[in-house]
Write a protein that holds these residues in place. Structure first.
Motif, PDB file in Angstrom:
ATOM      1  N   PRO A 168      59.454 -17.790  53.861  1.00 48.01           N
ATOM      2  CA  PRO A 168      59.879 -19.165  54.114  1.00 48.01           C
ATOM      3  C   PRO A 168      60.027 -19.935  52.806  1.00 48.01           C
ATOM      4  CG  PRO A 168      57.573 -18.907  54.635  1.00 48.01           C
ATOM      5  CD  PRO A 168      58.101 -17.537  54.308  1.00 48.01           C
ATOM      6  N   GLN A 169      60.966 -20.847  52.790  1.00 46.75           N
ATOM      7  CA  GLN A 169      61.176 -21.675  51.610  1.00 46.75           C
ATOM      8  C   GLN A 169      60.104 -22.756  51.570  1.00 46.75           C
ATOM      9  OE1 GLN A 169      63.353 -21.041  49.223  1.00 46.75           O
ATOM     10  NE2 GLN A 169      63.906 -19.197  50.356  1.00 46.75           N
ATOM     11  N   PRO A 170      59.644 -23.114  50.382  1.00 46.94           N
ATOM     12  CA  PRO A 170      58.608 -24.143  50.302  1.00 46.94           C
ATOM     13  C   PRO A 170      59.156 -25.499  50.754  1.00 46.94           C
ATOM     14  CG  PRO A 170      59.343 -23.519  48.109  1.00 46.94           C
ATOM     15  CD  PRO A 170      60.001 -22.586  49.082  1.00 46.94           C
ATOM     16  N   THR A 171      58.305 -26.258  51.402  1.00 49.40           N
ATOM     17  CA  THR A 171      58.689 -27.594  51.833  1.00 49.40           C
ATOM     18  C   THR A 171      57.842 -28.607  51.090  1.00 49.40           C
ATOM     19  OG1 THR A 171      57.089 -27.505  53.625  1.00 49.40           O
ATOM     20  CG2 THR A 171      59.327 -26.808  54.146  1.00 49.40           C
ATOM     21  N   GLY A 172      58.381 -29.763  50.867  1.00 51.57           N
ATOM     22  CA  GLY A 172      57.627 -30.802  50.179  1.00 51.57           C
ATOM     23  C   GLY A 172      57.822 -30.720  48.681  1.00 51.57           C
ATOM     24  N   LEU A 173      56.907 -31.330  47.953  1.00 54.47           N
ATOM     25  CA  LEU A 173      57.001 -31.365  46.503  1.00 54.47           C
ATOM     26  C   LEU A 173      56.595 -30.027  45.910  1.00 54.47           C
ATOM     27  CD1 LEU A 173      55.432 -34.862  45.802  1.00 54.47           C
ATOM     28  CD2 LEU A 173      57.840 -34.257  45.824  1.00 54.47           C
ATOM     29  N   VAL A 174      57.432 -29.543  45.021  1.00 56.24           N
ATOM     30  CA  VAL A 174      57.136 -28.278  44.342  1.00 56.24           C
ATOM     31  C   VAL A 174      57.059 -28.568  42.862  1.00 56.24           C
ATOM     32  CG1 VAL A 174      57.937 -25.945  43.884  1.00 56.24           C
ATOM     33  CG2 VAL A 174      58.350 -26.987  46.112  1.00 56.24           C
ATOM     34  N   THR A 175      55.928 -28.199  42.242  1.00 57.47           N
ATOM     35  CA  THR A 175      55.791 -28.428  40.807  1.00 57.47           C
ATOM     36  C   THR A 175      56.293 -27.207  40.063  1.00 57.47           C
ATOM     37  OG1 THR A 175      53.550 -27.576  40.863  1.00 57.47           O
ATOM     38  CG2 THR A 175      53.800 -29.942  41.111  1.00 57.47           C
ATOM     39  N   PRO A 176      57.028 -27.431  38.987  1.00 58.76           N
ATOM     40  CA  PRO A 176      57.504 -26.278  38.219  1.00 58.76           C
ATOM     41  C   PRO A 176      56.334 -25.609  37.512  1.00 58.76           C
ATOM     42  CG  PRO A 176      58.051 -28.308  37.089  1.00 58.76           C
ATOM     43  CD  PRO A 176      57.490 -28.689  38.426  1.00 58.76           C
ATOM     44  N   PRO A 177      56.451 -24.333  37.198  1.00 59.44           N
ATOM     45  CA  PRO A 177      55.347 -23.652  36.503  1.00 59.44           C
ATOM     46  C   PRO A 177      55.134 -24.246  35.115  1.00 59.44           C
ATOM     47  CG  PRO A 177      57.283 -22.240  36.593  1.00 59.44           C
ATOM     48  CD  PRO A 177      57.581 -23.446  37.442  1.00 59.44           C
ATOM     49  N   ALA A 178      53.893 -24.297  34.709  1.00 62.58           N
ATOM     50  CA  ALA A 178      53.555 -24.858  33.407  1.00 62.58           C
ATOM     51  C   ALA A 178      53.981 -23.900  32.301  1.00 62.58           C
ATOM     52  CB  ALA A 178      52.062 -25.120  33.322  1.00 62.58           C
ATOM     53  N   VAL A 179      54.537 -24.470  31.245  1.00 64.36           N
ATOM     54  CA  VAL A 179      54.965 -23.662  30.107  1.00 64.36           C
ATOM     55  C   VAL A 179      53.850 -23.689  29.070  1.00 64.36           C
ATOM     56  CG1 VAL A 179      56.684 -23.407  28.292  1.00 64.36           C
ATOM     57  CG2 VAL A 179      57.368 -24.213  30.550  1.00 64.36           C
ATOM     58  N   VAL A 180      53.399 -22.505  28.679  1.00 63.64           N
ATOM     59  CA  VAL A 180      52.337 -22.399  27.684  1.00 63.64           C
ATOM     60  C   VAL A 180      52.974 -21.990  26.370  1.00 63.64           C
ATOM     61  CG1 VAL A 180      50.203 -21.230  27.055  1.00 63.64           C
ATOM     62  CG2 VAL A 180      50.697 -21.749  29.448  1.00 63.64           C
ATOM     63  N   GLU A 181      52.813 -22.858  25.366  1.00 64.73           N
ATOM     64  CA  GLU A 181      53.390 -22.561  24.061  1.00 64.73           C
ATOM     65  C   GLU A 181      52.331 -21.918  23.174  1.00 64.73           C
ATOM     66  OE1 GLU A 181      55.037 -26.094  22.420  1.00 64.73           O
ATOM     67  OE2 GLU A 181      56.305 -26.481  24.158  1.00 64.73           O
ATOM     68  N   PRO A 182      52.688 -20.873  22.440  1.00 62.90           N
ATOM     69  CA  PRO A 182      51.698 -20.226  21.568  1.00 62.90           C
ATOM     70  C   PRO A 182      51.329 -21.147  20.399  1.00 62.90           C
ATOM     71  CG  PRO A 182      53.852 -19.263  21.239  1.00 62.90           C
ATOM     72  CD  PRO A 182      53.985 -20.224  22.395  1.00 62.90           C
ATOM     73  N   THR A 183      50.099 -21.059  19.997  1.00 60.84           N
ATOM     74  CA  THR A 183      49.623 -21.843  18.856  1.00 60.84           C
ATOM     75  C   THR A 183      49.048 -20.892  17.813  1.00 60.84           C
ATOM     76  OG1 THR A 183      47.465 -22.115  19.878  1.00 60.84           O
ATOM     77  CG2 THR A 183      49.063 -23.844  20.287  1.00 60.84           C
ATOM     78  N   THR A 184      49.017 -21.361  16.603  1.00 65.48           N
ATOM     79  CA  THR A 184      48.439 -20.549  15.538  1.00 65.48           C
ATOM     80  C   THR A 184      47.028 -21.026  15.261  1.00 65.48           C
ATOM     81  OG1 THR A 184      49.334 -22.030  13.863  1.00 65.48           O
ATOM     82  CG2 THR A 184      50.689 -20.139  14.485  1.00 65.48           C
ATOM     83  N   VAL A 185      46.176 -20.103  14.873  1.00 66.29           N
ATOM     84  CA  VAL A 185      44.792 -20.420  14.566  1.00 66.29           C
ATOM     85  C   VAL A 185      44.638 -20.439  13.059  1.00 66.29           C
ATOM     86  CG1 VAL A 185      42.395 -19.676  14.810  1.00 66.29           C
ATOM     87  CG2 VAL A 185      44.017 -19.350  16.687  1.00 66.29           C
ATOM     88  N   ILE A 186      44.171 -21.575  12.553  1.00 68.12           N
ATOM     89  CA  ILE A 186      43.968 -21.713  11.113  1.00 68.12           C
ATOM     90  C   ILE A 186      42.477 -21.855  10.862  1.00 68.12           C
ATOM     91  CG2 ILE A 186      44.453 -23.131   9.088  1.00 68.12           C
ATOM     92  CD1 ILE A 186      46.981 -24.083  10.565  1.00 68.12           C
ATOM     93  N   GLN A 187      41.964 -20.979  10.011  1.00 65.94           N
ATOM     94  CA  GLN A 187      40.547 -21.033   9.698  1.00 65.94           C
ATOM     95  C   GLN A 187      40.356 -21.744   8.367  1.00 65.94           C
ATOM     96  OE1 GLN A 187      39.021 -17.067   9.756  1.00 65.94           O
ATOM     97  NE2 GLN A 187      39.060 -16.943  11.980  1.00 65.94           N
ATOM     98  N   HIS A 188      39.493 -22.720   8.363  1.00 65.93           N
ATOM     99  CA  HIS A 188      39.178 -23.453   7.141  1.00 65.93           C
ATOM    100  C   HIS A 188      37.849 -22.945   6.611  1.00 65.93           C
ATOM    101  CE1 HIS A 188      42.404 -26.347   7.671  1.00 65.93           C
ATOM    102  NE2 HIS A 188      42.063 -26.427   8.955  1.00 65.93           N
ATOM    103  N   THR A 189      37.816 -22.595   5.366  1.00 66.06           N
ATOM    104  CA  THR A 189      36.558 -22.180   4.745  1.00 66.06           C
ATOM    105  C   THR A 189      36.052 -23.347   3.914  1.00 66.06           C
ATOM    106  OG1 THR A 189      37.752 -21.250   2.873  1.00 66.06           O
ATOM    107  CG2 THR A 189      37.200 -19.760   4.686  1.00 66.06           C
ATOM    108  N   ALA A 190      34.871 -23.779   4.224  1.00 69.84           N
ATOM    109  CA  ALA A 190      34.286 -24.908   3.495  1.00 69.84           C
ATOM    110  C   ALA A 190      33.225 -24.389   2.543  1.00 69.84           C
ATOM    111  CB  ALA A 190      33.678 -25.895   4.481  1.00 69.84           C
ATOM    112  N   GLN A 191      33.200 -24.931   1.327  1.00 65.04           N
ATOM    113  CA  GLN A 191      32.206 -24.553   0.338  1.00 65.04           C
ATOM    114  C   GLN A 191      31.021 -25.506   0.471  1.00 65.04           C
ATOM    115  OE1 GLN A 191      32.430 -21.986  -1.680  1.00 65.04           O
ATOM    116  NE2 GLN A 191      34.493 -21.405  -1.046  1.00 65.04           N
TER     117      GLN A 191
END
Length: 107
Positions: free
Chosen positions: A10-33
């Motif tokens: 069956p086709q969905p009825t009512g409000l349908v939310t689009p799938p969430a888009v997950v964007e890749p992120t980069t991990v930056i490590q900071h070294t503190a002295q």
């Protein structure tokens, strides 16, 4: 006629939310002295040991035995109830069969 009909999705009825888009992120490590090393935490205190006295051991064994006996008695009584019910149903079936057989012979 005897072929099964596959239902359509069956086709969905009512409000349908689009799938969430997950964007890749980069991990930056900071070294503190740091000049001073981090403080070392003291070891966790040892947990207290449980010491069983002879009276506690006897109480544990006694309560365990009581639990086993109660559970066993309940299970045996349930089995006995099923056996008695089956026997009474079998006797009723024999009585009904004999009544029906004797009624057929009279005619």
């Amino acid at each position: 006629m005897f072929r099964p009909k596959v239902p359509t999705m069956p086709q969905p009825t009512g409000l349908v939310t689009p799938p969430a888009v997950v964007e890749p992120t980069t991990v930056i490590q900071h070294t503190a002295q740091t000049a001073a090393p981090a403080p070392v935490a003291s070891p966790a205190p040892a947990r207290p040991t449980v010491q069983l006295t002879p009276g506690a051991v006897i109480a544990l064994v006694g309560s365990g035995t009581a639990v086993v006996l109660v559970v066993g008695a309940v299970l045996v009584s349930m089995l006995l109830a099923v056996a008695i019910t089956a026997a009474s149903v079998a006797v009723c079936a024999l009585v009904v069969r004999s009544l029906l057989a004797s009624e057929g012979k009279r005619r």
